[in-house]
Design a protein around this motif. Structure first.
Motif, PDB file in Angstrom:
ATOM      1  N   THR A  91     -53.508 -17.461-144.076  1.00  0.00           N
ATOM      2  CA  THR A  91     -54.196 -17.989-142.904  1.00  0.00           C
ATOM      3  C   THR A  91     -55.713 -17.965-143.073  1.00  0.00           C
ATOM      4  OG1 THR A  91     -52.376 -17.053-141.614  1.00  0.00           O
ATOM      5  CG2 THR A  91     -54.265 -17.879-140.390  1.00  0.00           C
ATOM      6  N   PHE A  92     -56.239 -16.900-143.666  1.00  0.00           N
ATOM      7  CA  PHE A  92     -57.685 -16.799-143.859  1.00  0.00           C
ATOM      8  C   PHE A  92     -58.192 -17.910-144.777  1.00  0.00           C
ATOM      9  CE2 PHE A  92     -56.362 -12.374-143.001  1.00  0.00           C
ATOM     10  CZ  PHE A  92     -57.150 -12.088-141.898  1.00  0.00           C
ATOM     11  N   ILE A 125     -50.980 -20.572-136.620  1.00  0.00           N
ATOM     12  CA  ILE A 125     -51.908 -19.511-136.213  1.00  0.00           C
ATOM     13  C   ILE A 125     -53.333 -20.038-136.052  1.00  0.00           C
ATOM     14  CG2 ILE A 125     -52.969 -17.340-136.953  1.00  0.00           C
ATOM     15  CD1 ILE A 125     -50.245 -16.689-138.311  1.00  0.00           C
ATOM     16  N   ILE A 126     -53.770 -20.929-136.952  1.00  0.00           N
ATOM     17  CA  ILE A 126     -55.151 -21.425-136.858  1.00  0.00           C
ATOM     18  C   ILE A 126     -55.362 -22.316-135.638  1.00  0.00           C
ATOM     19  CG2 ILE A 126     -55.509 -21.296-139.351  1.00  0.00           C
ATOM     20  CD1 ILE A 126     -55.436 -24.459-139.254  1.00  0.00           C
ATOM     21  N   LEU A 127     -54.287 -22.825-135.049  1.00  0.00           N
ATOM     22  CA  LEU A 127     -54.416 -23.666-133.857  1.00  0.00           C
ATOM     23  C   LEU A 127     -54.647 -22.838-132.602  1.00  0.00           C
ATOM     24  CD1 LEU A 127     -51.595 -26.279-134.567  1.00  0.00           C
ATOM     25  CD2 LEU A 127     -54.020 -26.442-135.120  1.00  0.00           C
ATOM     26  N   GLY A 128     -54.436 -21.526-132.709  1.00  0.00           N
ATOM     27  CA  GLY A 128     -54.639 -20.625-131.593  1.00  0.00           C
ATOM     28  C   GLY A 128     -56.074 -20.149-131.486  1.00  0.00           C
ATOM     29  N   SER A 129     -56.267 -19.119-130.670  1.00  0.00           N
ATOM     30  CA  SER A 129     -57.607 -18.668-130.317  1.00  0.00           C
ATOM     31  C   SER A 129     -58.249 -17.761-131.359  1.00  0.00           C
ATOM     32  CB  SER A 129     -57.548 -17.931-128.972  1.00  0.00           C
ATOM     33  OG  SER A 129     -58.785 -17.394-128.627  1.00  0.00           O
ATOM     34  N   ASN A 130     -57.439 -16.916-131.996  1.00  0.00           N
ATOM     35  CA  ASN A 130     -57.970 -15.919-132.931  1.00  0.00           C
ATOM     36  C   ASN A 130     -56.912 -15.645-133.986  1.00  0.00           C
ATOM     37  OD1 ASN A 130     -58.046 -12.960-133.804  1.00  0.00           O
ATOM     38  ND2 ASN A 130     -60.070 -13.144-132.881  1.00  0.00           N
ATOM     39  N   ILE A 131     -57.293 -15.710-135.259  1.00  0.00           N
ATOM     40  CA  ILE A 131     -56.296 -15.654-136.334  1.00  0.00           C
ATOM     41  C   ILE A 131     -55.963 -14.246-136.818  1.00  0.00           C
ATOM     42  CG2 ILE A 131     -57.035 -17.941-137.119  1.00  0.00           C
ATOM     43  CD1 ILE A 131     -58.107 -16.421-139.677  1.00  0.00           C
ATOM     44  N   LEU A 144     -63.461 -14.133-145.020  1.00  0.00           N
ATOM     45  CA  LEU A 144     -63.793 -14.803-143.764  1.00  0.00           C
ATOM     46  C   LEU A 144     -64.353 -13.778-142.780  1.00  0.00           C
ATOM     47  CD1 LEU A 144     -63.350 -17.783-142.713  1.00  0.00           C
ATOM     48  CD2 LEU A 144     -61.344 -16.898-141.529  1.00  0.00           C
ATOM     49  N   GLN A 145     -65.425 -14.144-142.088  1.00  0.00           N
ATOM     50  CA  GLN A 145     -66.059 -13.248-141.121  1.00  0.00           C
ATOM     51  C   GLN A 145     -65.833 -13.691-139.680  1.00  0.00           C
ATOM     52  OE1 GLN A 145     -67.590 -10.368-142.241  1.00  0.00           O
ATOM     53  NE2 GLN A 145     -66.738 -11.062-144.191  1.00  0.00           N
ATOM     54  N   ASN A 146     -65.584 -14.976-139.487  1.00  0.00           N
ATOM     55  CA  ASN A 146     -65.365 -15.528-138.150  1.00  0.00           C
ATOM     56  C   ASN A 146     -63.876 -15.808-137.987  1.00  0.00           C
ATOM     57  OD1 ASN A 146     -65.198 -17.000-135.793  1.00  0.00           O
ATOM     58  ND2 ASN A 146     -66.669 -18.570-136.391  1.00  0.00           N
TER      59      ASN A 146
END
Length: 222
Positions: A91-92, A125-131, A144-146
């Motif tokens: 996902t990251f 998962i990436i379509l949601g608010s927070n991965i 990834l930091q964000n």
């Protein structure tokens, strides 16, 4: 607002009902776009392409186009397809590649123009608010930091491959990130449109909010 299908990440037998619901929503005379980049360095892309064809060609999709380079894409490029299928993997890495290529901005336009996106596992998962719902499974090799997702689903975060044994991980996530979670077993998905969210598949979905856990049964897809 367009249409979203999110799958808990099962194999093609587990996701059959979700896949069939997806086909009812798209124009089968146009090709399907497949983005497998979450699998980069895990499974060769030609094997990914064989897999996606084994899933959807028996269901009636005749042409599938695969993109492994996301750079310099436009809304007009996306409009030639019936829908976009974003596959699973890390996902990251997936979100990082979409951000670097600026495809996230194009997807924003696409979904605002009645586009259809199907996300499986990492792609959901990436379509949601927070991965960070994936942090118990995926290594952050992209540094990834964000961790903000594309946030297309009413500020819900998406938890895939859900089993009851991992509830403690979900409660910890909610405590840390103050998000409401939709948890999807591997044979469960959701269909999201402007009018709301519908559970599809063969098992219930679960909504975790604050200290509550709500079971939502699937309904026949019309």
């Amino acid at each position: 607002m367009g249409y979203l299908f999110l799958s808990g990440g099962g194999d093609k037998e587990q996701t059959k009902e979700i896949d069939q619901a997806f086909l009812k929503q798209i124009n089968l005379n146009k090709p399907l776009l497949y983005i497998p980049i979450a699998m980069d360095e895990a499974i060769p892309f030609d094997e990914c392409y064989k897999w996606i064809n084994s899933v959807f060609k028996p269901l009636g999709i005749q042409e599938i186009t695969m993109w492994t380079d996301l750079s310099n894409k436009t809304l007009e490029d996306l409009k030639q397809f019936s829908a976009i299928y974003i596959g699973g993997g890390n996902t990251f890495s997936l979100l990082n590649a979409i951000r670097i290529s600026k495809l996230d901005k194009v997807l924003d336009e696409y979904i605002e123009n009645e586009g259809v996106i199907y996300g499986g596992s990492a792609g959901a998962i990436i379509l949601g608010s927070n991965i960070m719902t994936c942090a118990h499974m995926d290594a952050n090799n992209a540094n990834l930091q964000n961790f903000e997702g594309l946030n297309y689903i009413q500020d819900y975060s998406i938890w895939c491959h859900y089993e009851m044994e991992i509830d403690s991980f979900i409660w910890s996530y909610i405590k840390n990130y103050k998000k409401t979670v939709i948890a999807l077993p591997e044979d469960t998905g959701i269909f999201y449109r402007k009018s709301g969210i519908e559970v599809i598949g063969t098992s219930p979905a679960f909504i975790f909010k604050d200290e509550d856990k709500l079971l939502v049964q699937p309904k026949p897809f019309i």
